[in-house]
Design a protein around this motif. Structure first.
Motif, PDB file in Angstrom:
ATOM      1  N   ALA A 128       6.649  -1.858  -7.750  1.00  0.00           N
ATOM      2  CA  ALA A 128       5.604  -2.306  -7.968  1.00  0.00           C
ATOM      3  C   ALA A 128       5.036  -1.434  -6.872  1.00  0.00           C
ATOM      4  CB  ALA A 128       5.541  -4.237  -8.203  1.00  0.00           C
ATOM      5  N   ASP A 129       4.320  -0.523  -6.686  1.00  0.00           N
ATOM      6  CA  ASP A 129       3.492  -0.138  -5.905  1.00  0.00           C
ATOM      7  C   ASP A 129       2.456  -0.009  -5.446  1.00  0.00           C
ATOM      8  OD1 ASP A 129       3.853   2.294  -7.380  1.00  0.00           O
ATOM      9  OD2 ASP A 129       4.562   3.225  -5.573  1.00  0.00           O
ATOM     10  N   GLY A 130       1.958  -0.111  -3.734  1.00  0.00           N
ATOM     11  CA  GLY A 130       0.551  -0.245  -4.001  1.00  0.00           C
ATOM     12  C   GLY A 130      -0.319  -1.323  -5.056  1.00  0.00           C
ATOM     13  N   ILE A 131       0.472  -2.334  -4.713  1.00  0.00           N
ATOM     14  CA  ILE A 131      -0.445  -3.340  -5.221  1.00  0.00           C
ATOM     15  C   ILE A 131      -1.464  -4.194  -4.866  1.00  0.00           C
ATOM     16  CG2 ILE A 131       1.766  -4.222  -6.887  1.00  0.00           C
ATOM     17  CD1 ILE A 131       2.267  -6.173  -4.360  1.00  0.00           C
ATOM     18  N   MET A 132      -1.755  -4.047  -2.977  1.00  0.00           N
ATOM     19  CA  MET A 132      -2.640  -4.280  -2.808  1.00  0.00           C
ATOM     20  C   MET A 132      -4.386  -3.781  -2.965  1.00  0.00           C
ATOM     21  SD  MET A 132      -1.863  -7.159  -1.459  1.00  0.00           S
ATOM     22  CE  MET A 132      -3.729  -8.065  -0.591  1.00  0.00           C
ATOM     23  N   GLY A 133      -3.826  -2.463  -4.359  1.00  0.00           N
ATOM     24  CA  GLY A 133      -5.016  -1.600  -4.966  1.00  0.00           C
ATOM     25  C   GLY A 133      -5.903  -2.707  -5.642  1.00  0.00           C
ATOM     26  N   GLN A 134      -6.515  -0.909  -6.408  1.00  0.00           N
ATOM     27  CA  GLN A 134      -7.376  -1.861  -7.496  1.00  0.00           C
ATOM     28  C   GLN A 134      -6.783  -2.573  -8.620  1.00  0.00           C
ATOM     29  OE1 GLN A 134     -11.092   1.493  -7.676  1.00  0.00           O
ATOM     30  NE2 GLN A 134     -12.176  -0.108  -7.172  1.00  0.00           N
ATOM     31  N   GLY A 177       0.821  -1.612   0.132  1.00  0.00           N
ATOM     32  CA  GLY A 177      -0.315  -0.209  -0.127  1.00  0.00           C
ATOM     33  C   GLY A 177       0.776   0.913  -0.179  1.00  0.00           C
ATOM     34  N   THR A 178       2.274   1.024   0.475  1.00  0.00           N
ATOM     35  CA  THR A 178       2.540   3.143   0.287  1.00  0.00           C
ATOM     36  C   THR A 178       3.363   3.443  -1.058  1.00  0.00           C
ATOM     37  OG1 THR A 178       3.814   1.713   2.430  1.00  0.00           O
ATOM     38  CG2 THR A 178       5.281   3.213   1.984  1.00  0.00           C
ATOM     39  N   PRO A 179       2.824   4.387  -1.626  1.00  0.00           N
ATOM     40  CA  PRO A 179       3.560   4.535  -2.943  1.00  0.00           C
ATOM     41  C   PRO A 179       5.302   5.019  -2.795  1.00  0.00           C
ATOM     42  CG  PRO A 179       1.182   5.924  -1.670  1.00  0.00           C
ATOM     43  CD  PRO A 179       1.425   4.963  -0.745  1.00  0.00           C
ATOM     44  N   VAL A 180       5.778   4.022  -3.775  1.00  0.00           N
ATOM     45  CA  VAL A 180       7.281   4.578  -3.535  1.00  0.00           C
ATOM     46  C   VAL A 180       7.461   6.226  -3.798  1.00  0.00           C
ATOM     47  CG1 VAL A 180       9.414   4.182  -4.432  1.00  0.00           C
ATOM     48  CG2 VAL A 180       7.676   1.986  -3.819  1.00  0.00           C
ATOM     49  N   GLY A 181       8.629   6.861  -3.281  1.00  0.00           N
ATOM     50  CA  GLY A 181       8.790   7.790  -3.074  1.00  0.00           C
ATOM     51  C   GLY A 181       7.661   8.728  -1.934  1.00  0.00           C
ATOM     52  N   ALA A 182       7.051   7.834  -1.175  1.00  0.00           N
ATOM     53  CA  ALA A 182       6.086   9.122  -0.286  1.00  0.00           C
ATOM     54  C   ALA A 182       6.515   9.841   0.631  1.00  0.00           C
ATOM     55  CB  ALA A 182       4.163   8.520   0.123  1.00  0.00           C
ATOM     56  N   GLU A 183       5.708  10.186   1.647  1.00  0.00           N
ATOM     57  CA  GLU A 183       6.767  10.761   3.059  1.00  0.00           C
ATOM     58  C   GLU A 183       6.785   9.838   3.807  1.00  0.00           C
ATOM     59  OE1 GLU A 183       5.297  13.995   6.475  1.00  0.00           O
ATOM     60  OE2 GLU A 183       4.704  14.435   4.936  1.00  0.00           O
ATOM     61  N   GLY A 199      -3.490  -3.424  -8.491  1.00  0.00           N
ATOM     62  CA  GLY A 199      -2.308  -4.423  -8.216  1.00  0.00           C
ATOM     63  C   GLY A 199      -1.663  -4.680  -9.913  1.00  0.00           C
ATOM     64  N   THR A 200      -2.304  -5.732 -10.281  1.00  0.00           N
ATOM     65  CA  THR A 200      -1.977  -6.175 -11.284  1.00  0.00           C
ATOM     66  C   THR A 200      -1.221  -5.108 -12.094  1.00  0.00           C
ATOM     67  OG1 THR A 200      -3.776  -8.603 -11.236  1.00  0.00           O
ATOM     68  CG2 THR A 200      -2.886  -8.569 -13.191  1.00  0.00           C
ATOM     69  N   ALA A 201      -2.065  -4.511 -12.409  1.00  0.00           N
ATOM     70  CA  ALA A 201      -1.636  -3.559 -13.847  1.00  0.00           C
ATOM     71  C   ALA A 201      -0.740  -3.023 -13.737  1.00  0.00           C
ATOM     72  CB  ALA A 201      -2.752  -2.353 -14.190  1.00  0.00           C
ATOM     73  N   LYS A 202      -0.649  -2.815 -11.844  1.00  0.00           N
ATOM     74  CA  LYS A 202       0.923  -2.113 -11.622  1.00  0.00           C
ATOM     75  C   LYS A 202       2.043  -3.405 -11.725  1.00  0.00           C
ATOM     76  CE  LYS A 202      -1.333   1.227  -8.348  1.00  0.00           C
ATOM     77  NZ  LYS A 202      -1.465   1.592  -7.826  1.00  0.00           N
ATOM     78  N   ILE A 203       2.303  -4.208 -11.549  1.00  0.00           N
ATOM     79  CA  ILE A 203       3.034  -5.249 -11.991  1.00  0.00           C
ATOM     80  C   ILE A 203       3.679  -5.560 -12.783  1.00  0.00           C
ATOM     81  CG2 ILE A 203       3.468  -7.733 -11.082  1.00  0.00           C
ATOM     82  CD1 ILE A 203       1.555  -8.124  -8.358  1.00  0.00           C
ATOM     83  N   ALA A 204       2.513  -5.668 -13.130  1.00  0.00           N
ATOM     84  CA  ALA A 204       2.655  -5.626 -15.289  1.00  0.00           C
ATOM     85  C   ALA A 204       3.550  -4.628 -15.274  1.00  0.00           C
ATOM     86  CB  ALA A 204       1.522  -5.218 -15.715  1.00  0.00           C
ATOM     87  N   ALA A 205       3.179  -3.586 -15.122  1.00  0.00           N
ATOM     88  CA  ALA A 205       4.224  -2.383 -15.350  1.00  0.00           C
ATOM     89  C   ALA A 205       5.762  -2.876 -15.259  1.00  0.00           C
ATOM     90  CB  ALA A 205       3.470  -1.512 -15.305  1.00  0.00           C
ATOM     91  N   ALA A 206       5.457  -2.658 -13.736  1.00  0.00           N
ATOM     92  CA  ALA A 206       7.085  -2.950 -13.360  1.00  0.00           C
ATOM     93  C   ALA A 206       8.041  -3.802 -13.657  1.00  0.00           C
ATOM     94  CB  ALA A 206       6.813  -2.914 -11.477  1.00  0.00           C
ATOM     95  N   GLN A 207       6.858  -4.645 -14.229  1.00  0.00           N
ATOM     96  CA  GLN A 207       7.804  -5.742 -14.961  1.00  0.00           C
ATOM     97  C   GLN A 207       8.206  -5.405 -16.914  1.00  0.00           C
ATOM     98  OE1 GLN A 207       5.029  -8.873 -14.234  1.00  0.00           O
ATOM     99  NE2 GLN A 207       5.596  -9.910 -13.138  1.00  0.00           N
ATOM    100  N   GLU A 208       7.022  -4.625 -17.232  1.00  0.00           N
ATOM    101  CA  GLU A 208       7.787  -4.649 -17.838  1.00  0.00           C
ATOM    102  C   GLU A 208       8.302  -3.506 -18.449  1.00  0.00           C
ATOM    103  OE1 GLU A 208       7.905  -3.569 -22.335  1.00  0.00           O
ATOM    104  OE2 GLU A 208       7.018  -5.200 -21.131  1.00  0.00           O
ATOM    105  N   ALA A 209       8.960  -2.677 -17.163  1.00  0.00           N
ATOM    106  CA  ALA A 209      10.399  -1.397 -17.129  1.00  0.00           C
ATOM    107  C   ALA A 209      11.255  -1.925 -16.427  1.00  0.00           C
ATOM    108  CB  ALA A 209       9.574  -0.335 -15.796  1.00  0.00           C
ATOM    109  N   ALA A 210      11.028  -3.132 -16.221  1.00  0.00           N
ATOM    110  CA  ALA A 210      12.760  -4.136 -15.790  1.00  0.00           C
ATOM    111  C   ALA A 210      13.233  -4.519 -17.062  1.00  0.00           C
ATOM    112  CB  ALA A 210      12.289  -5.125 -14.682  1.00  0.00           C
ATOM    113  N   THR A 211      12.327  -5.185 -17.973  1.00  0.00           N
ATOM    114  CA  THR A 211      12.677  -5.413 -19.292  1.00  0.00           C
ATOM    115  C   THR A 211      13.129  -4.751 -19.933  1.00  0.00           C
ATOM    116  OG1 THR A 211      10.703  -6.816 -18.777  1.00  0.00           O
ATOM    117  CG2 THR A 211      11.415  -6.741 -21.043  1.00  0.00           C
ATOM    118  N   GLN A 212      12.627  -3.478 -20.005  1.00  0.00           N
ATOM    119  CA  GLN A 212      12.768  -2.483 -21.168  1.00  0.00           C
ATOM    120  C   GLN A 212      14.315  -1.729 -20.347  1.00  0.00           C
ATOM    121  OE1 GLN A 212      12.061  -1.613 -23.990  1.00  0.00           O
ATOM    122  NE2 GLN A 212      10.265  -3.345 -23.684  1.00  0.00           N
ATOM    123  N   LEU A 213      14.579  -1.708 -19.217  1.00  0.00           N
ATOM    124  CA  LEU A 213      15.732  -1.355 -18.574  1.00  0.00           C
ATOM    125  C   LEU A 213      16.768  -2.188 -19.283  1.00  0.00           C
ATOM    126  CD1 LEU A 213      14.924   0.043 -15.144  1.00  0.00           C
ATOM    127  CD2 LEU A 213      16.143   1.151 -17.557  1.00  0.00           C
TER     128      LEU A 213
END
Length: 195
Positions: A171-177, A140-146, A179-193
């Motif tokens: 992949a932050d806040g993955i327990m929210g609505q 639930g913690t947004p990365v970079g939040a206070e 979550g699956t999209a955030k995980i996929a986006a982080a995995q794609e970002a890792a692939t691209q990097l």
């Protein structure tokens, strides 16, 4: 030949851990692209010791004068960092901060005169010329939040020992609505990097 140090801190298995999955994509992609060797350090499995007064004193004693083997694990962890060109740290955020094992690792590798030194103008990191990637997962913690005390602390700590080129894939806040999209986006970002 270059070397990747892959550090994992999740208590979950490779198949269950989101941070390990993101980190593994980075490792595999970068190793395939560069031909680098990979050293893996699983902090959750290795049960690192916490710094004690005796271990701290051994860490400050010059290597030639040490009579106890109390600094051996720190020596090993520091050597892994020194030998690496690229460091990939895959970690979840637990209760707004780093897992205890990751903090224990940091306490063991922070050695004055080896990974940093004190100068008249303040501390100076000695592990320069390296790149680090942080593969982070949070419920639930947004990365970079206070109140994200993990990614900010870890980025600061790496800079303290000289590693200032740090990229965060989260992949932050993955327990929210989403979550699956955030995980996929982080995995794609890792692939691209790693491409």
């Amino acid at each position: 030949m270059s070397n990747i140090l892959y550090i994992t801190a999740s208590i979950r298995s490779d198949a269950e851990s989101i941070s390990r999955g993101i980190g593994q994509r980075l490792v595999e992609g970068l190793a395939a692209k560069t031909g680098a060797s990979v050293t893996t350090r699983d902090l959750a499995a290795n049960d690192l010791p916490y710094v004690s007064a005796e271990r701290f004193a051994a860490n400050l004693t010059p290597a030639a004068e040490r009579t106890a083997d109390l600094a051996a694990i720190a020596d090993t962890l520091i050597a892994e960092l020194q030998d690496a060109d690229t460091i990939i740290i895959a970690s979840p955020v637990y209760n707004f901060g780093p897992p205890a094992s990751l903090k224990a690792w940091a306490d063991l590798v922070a050695r004055a005169g080896t990974t940093f030194r004190y100068t008249p103008t303040g501390p100076e990191g000695l592990l320069t010329g390296k790149t680090a990637y942080l593969a982070i997962a949070t419920g639930g913690t947004p990365v970079g939040a206070e109140f994200d005390f993990m990614s900010r602390w870890l980025t600061f700590f790496l800079g303290f020992i000289g590693i200032s080129d740090v990229e965060v894939i989260a992949a932050d806040g993955i327990m929210g609505q989403d979550g699956t999209a955030k995980i996929a986006a982080a995995q794609e970002a890792a692939t691209q990097l790693a491409a």
